[in-house]
Design an enzyme around this catalytic site. Structure first.
Site, PDB file in Angstrom:
ATOM      1  N   GLY A  18       0.801  -1.227   0.000  1.00  5.63           N
ATOM      2  CA  GLY A  18       0.000   0.000   0.000  1.00  5.63           C
ATOM      3  C   GLY A  18       0.828   1.269   0.000  1.00  5.63           C
ATOM      4  O   GLY A  18       0.717   2.101   0.899  1.00  5.63           O
ATOM      5  N   SER A  20       0.843   3.661  -2.445  1.00  7.41           N
ATOM      6  CA  SER A  20       0.379   4.669  -3.413  1.00  7.41           C
ATOM      7  C   SER A  20       0.238   6.048  -2.789  1.00  7.41           C
ATOM      8  O   SER A  20       0.236   7.057  -3.503  1.00  7.41           O
ATOM      9  CB  SER A  20      -0.957   4.234  -4.030  1.00  7.41           C
ATOM     10  OG  SER A  20      -1.940   4.052  -3.023  1.00  7.41           O
ATOM     11  N   GLY A  22       0.211   8.378   1.399  1.00  7.35           N
ATOM     12  CA  GLY A  22       0.156   8.382   2.849  1.00  7.35           C
ATOM     13  C   GLY A  22       1.270   7.643   3.564  1.00  7.35           C
ATOM     14  O   GLY A  22       2.453   7.745   3.219  1.00  7.35           O
ATOM     15  N   SER A 138      -0.988  -1.124  12.726  1.00  2.16           N
ATOM     16  CA  SER A 138      -2.248  -1.202  13.452  1.00  2.16           C
ATOM     17  C   SER A 138      -2.798   0.215  13.597  1.00  2.16           C
ATOM     18  O   SER A 138      -2.767   0.996  12.644  1.00  2.16           O
ATOM     19  CB  SER A 138      -2.024  -1.889  14.805  1.00  2.16           C
ATOM     20  OG  SER A 138      -3.233  -1.979  15.533  1.00  2.16           O
ATOM     21  N   TYR A 152     -13.889  -1.433  11.348  1.00  2.22           N
ATOM     22  CA  TYR A 152     -12.476  -1.077  11.172  1.00  2.22           C
ATOM     23  C   TYR A 152     -11.715  -1.326  12.471  1.00  2.22           C
ATOM     24  O   TYR A 152     -10.646  -1.946  12.489  1.00  2.22           O
ATOM     25  CB  TYR A 152     -12.338   0.383  10.754  1.00  2.22           C
ATOM     26  CG  TYR A 152     -10.911   0.860  10.679  1.00  2.22           C
ATOM     27  CD1 TYR A 152     -10.133   0.602   9.557  1.00  2.22           C
ATOM     28  CD2 TYR A 152     -10.329   1.561  11.740  1.00  2.22           C
ATOM     29  CE1 TYR A 152      -8.815   1.031   9.484  1.00  2.22           C
ATOM     30  CE2 TYR A 152      -9.013   1.988  11.681  1.00  2.22           C
ATOM     31  CZ  TYR A 152      -8.260   1.723  10.557  1.00  2.22           C
ATOM     32  OH  TYR A 152      -6.952   2.135  10.500  1.00  2.22           O
ATOM     33  N   SER A 153     -12.269  -0.849  13.584  1.00  8.70           N
ATOM     34  CA  SER A 153     -11.643  -1.054  14.881  1.00  8.70           C
ATOM     35  C   SER A 153     -11.514  -2.541  15.195  1.00  8.70           C
ATOM     36  O   SER A 153     -10.468  -3.004  15.680  1.00  8.70           O
ATOM     37  CB  SER A 153     -12.446  -0.350  15.972  1.00  8.70           C
ATOM     38  OG  SER A 153     -11.864  -0.544  17.240  1.00  8.70           O
ATOM     39  N   SER A 155     -11.215  -4.970  13.100  1.00 10.55           N
ATOM     40  CA  SER A 155     -10.163  -5.551  12.263  1.00 10.55           C
ATOM     41  C   SER A 155      -8.784  -5.243  12.838  1.00 10.55           C
ATOM     42  O   SER A 155      -7.880  -6.087  12.804  1.00 10.55           O
ATOM     43  CB  SER A 155     -10.272  -5.049  10.817  1.00 10.55           C
ATOM     44  OG  SER A 155      -9.859  -3.695  10.689  1.00 10.55           O
ATOM     45  N   LYS A 156      -8.616  -4.050  13.397  1.00 10.02           N
ATOM     46  CA  LYS A 156      -7.331  -3.696  13.988  1.00 10.02           C
ATOM     47  C   LYS A 156      -7.114  -4.397  15.330  1.00 10.02           C
ATOM     48  O   LYS A 156      -5.975  -4.756  15.675  1.00 10.02           O
ATOM     49  CB  LYS A 156      -7.220  -2.179  14.149  1.00 10.02           C
ATOM     50  CG  LYS A 156      -7.152  -1.413  12.830  1.00 10.02           C
ATOM     51  CD  LYS A 156      -5.931  -1.819  12.007  1.00 10.02           C
ATOM     52  CE  LYS A 156      -5.775  -0.978  10.747  1.00 10.02           C
ATOM     53  NZ  LYS A 156      -4.595  -1.360   9.937  1.00 10.02           N
ATOM     54  N   THR A 187      -3.272  12.353   6.595  1.00  9.97           N
ATOM     55  CA  THR A 187      -3.184  11.741   5.268  1.00  9.97           C
ATOM     56  C   THR A 187      -4.574  11.824   4.636  1.00  9.97           C
ATOM     57  O   THR A 187      -5.507  12.353   5.234  1.00  9.97           O
ATOM     58  CB  THR A 187      -2.762  10.254   5.348  1.00  9.97           C
ATOM     59  OG1 THR A 187      -3.824   9.506   5.961  1.00  9.97           O
ATOM     60  CG2 THR A 187      -1.488  10.085   6.163  1.00  9.97           C
TER      61      THR A 187
END
Length: 276
Positions: A18, A20, A22, A138, A152-153, A155-156, A187
């Site tokens: 990743g 691309s 940020g 993370s 999202y949280s 998954s982290k 970002t």
């Protein structure tokens, strides 16, 4: 910046997912500046911006065939992989009631199972080398709740448990698995976040306030340079820490461990402008 690798030795090889924009882009550039041979992954090579000194590799972390091909591309070019930095991921905005099972599965396919695919693909090489570092990006949301970014949280949180367990399993092979936990970072990550297809009126006002509060924090935050510094430290320290909180992550990590639960609860609700 001067090359820090001995001129008699081949440069260390890093694969960063990743890149691309940020955080991923900053990490790739930092490692290149420090003399590493860096391979950076992007989903679309035709649309990707060239990065000085970084070899771009096409990769979709949700596709096992793509993962295996990317690893083979790096090994054919360099013969080894000293470091894997799992940075690829995205955010999903929406209340948990608004989030479909399919949307949650897609989030985990990238943010969690993507890390598993990449890790399992590099481990045979690292075990053969008897050396390697895996750094998983993370978030403070890996140890704190995130209203309106719940999946999202989650998954982290999964990444945190996975990485800590992995570190115990692979340490005897000379491999370490480590976590970098950024706080808010300036970002385009937030503006690129996906939103749930369903938007319930019952959550609308609070969801909008929470999203605005988070974006305000991102706008005021430092850029990704500090995250890249933490990654470099994790990759090069002779005795690395398991976790590297960054920015606000330092204070929040301390509060999570030591602050009274009610105090932390009130602070989070205030920050996200939640009712009740």
């Amino acid at each position: 910046m001067a090359n820090e690798n001995n001129s008699q030795q081949s440069p260390k090889v890093a694969l960063v997912t990743g890149v691309s924009s940020g955080i991923g882009q900053e990490i790739a550039q930092r490692l290149t500046e420090r003399g590493w041979q860096v391979f950076g992954t992007v989903r679309n090579l035709n649309e990707a911006k060239a990065l000085a000194g970084v070899k771009l590799v096409r990769l979709d972390v949700t596709d096992l065939a793509s993962v295996n091909q990317a690893i083979q591309t790096v090994l054919q070019a360099s013969g080894r992989i000293d470091a894997l930095v799992n940075n690829a991921g995205y955010a999903l905005m929406g209340a948990l009631e608004e989030t479909s099972i399919e949307e949650a599965q897609q989030q985990f396919e990238t943010n969690f199972f993507g890390i598993m695919r990449m890790t399992q693909a590099v481990l045979p090489t690292m075990r053969q080398q008897q050396a390697g570092r895996i750094v998983n990006i993370s978030s403070v949301l890996g140890f704190l709740p995130a209203p309106y970014m719940g999946v999202y949280s989650a998954s982290k949180h999964a990444v945190e448990g996975y990485t800590e367990t992995l570190d115990h399993e692979v340490r005897r092979f000379g491999i370490r698995a480590l976590l970098v936990e950024p706080g808010y970072t300036r970002t385009a990550f937030g503006t690129k976040a996906k939103t749930t297809a369903v938007a319930l009126a019952a959550y609308a006002n609070e969801r909008q306030r929470a999203a605005a509060a988070m974006q305000s924090q991102v706008d005021k935050a430092a850029g990704p340079a500090a995250v890249a510094t933490a990654v470099y430290t994790a990759l090069t320290s002779p005795r690395p820490s398991l976790r590297y909180p960054v920015g606000q992550g330092v204070t929040l990590s301390w509060l999570r461990r030591l602050a009274p639960a009610q105090l932390l609860d009130r602070g989070l609700r205030s920050q996200f402008q939640l009712e009740g």
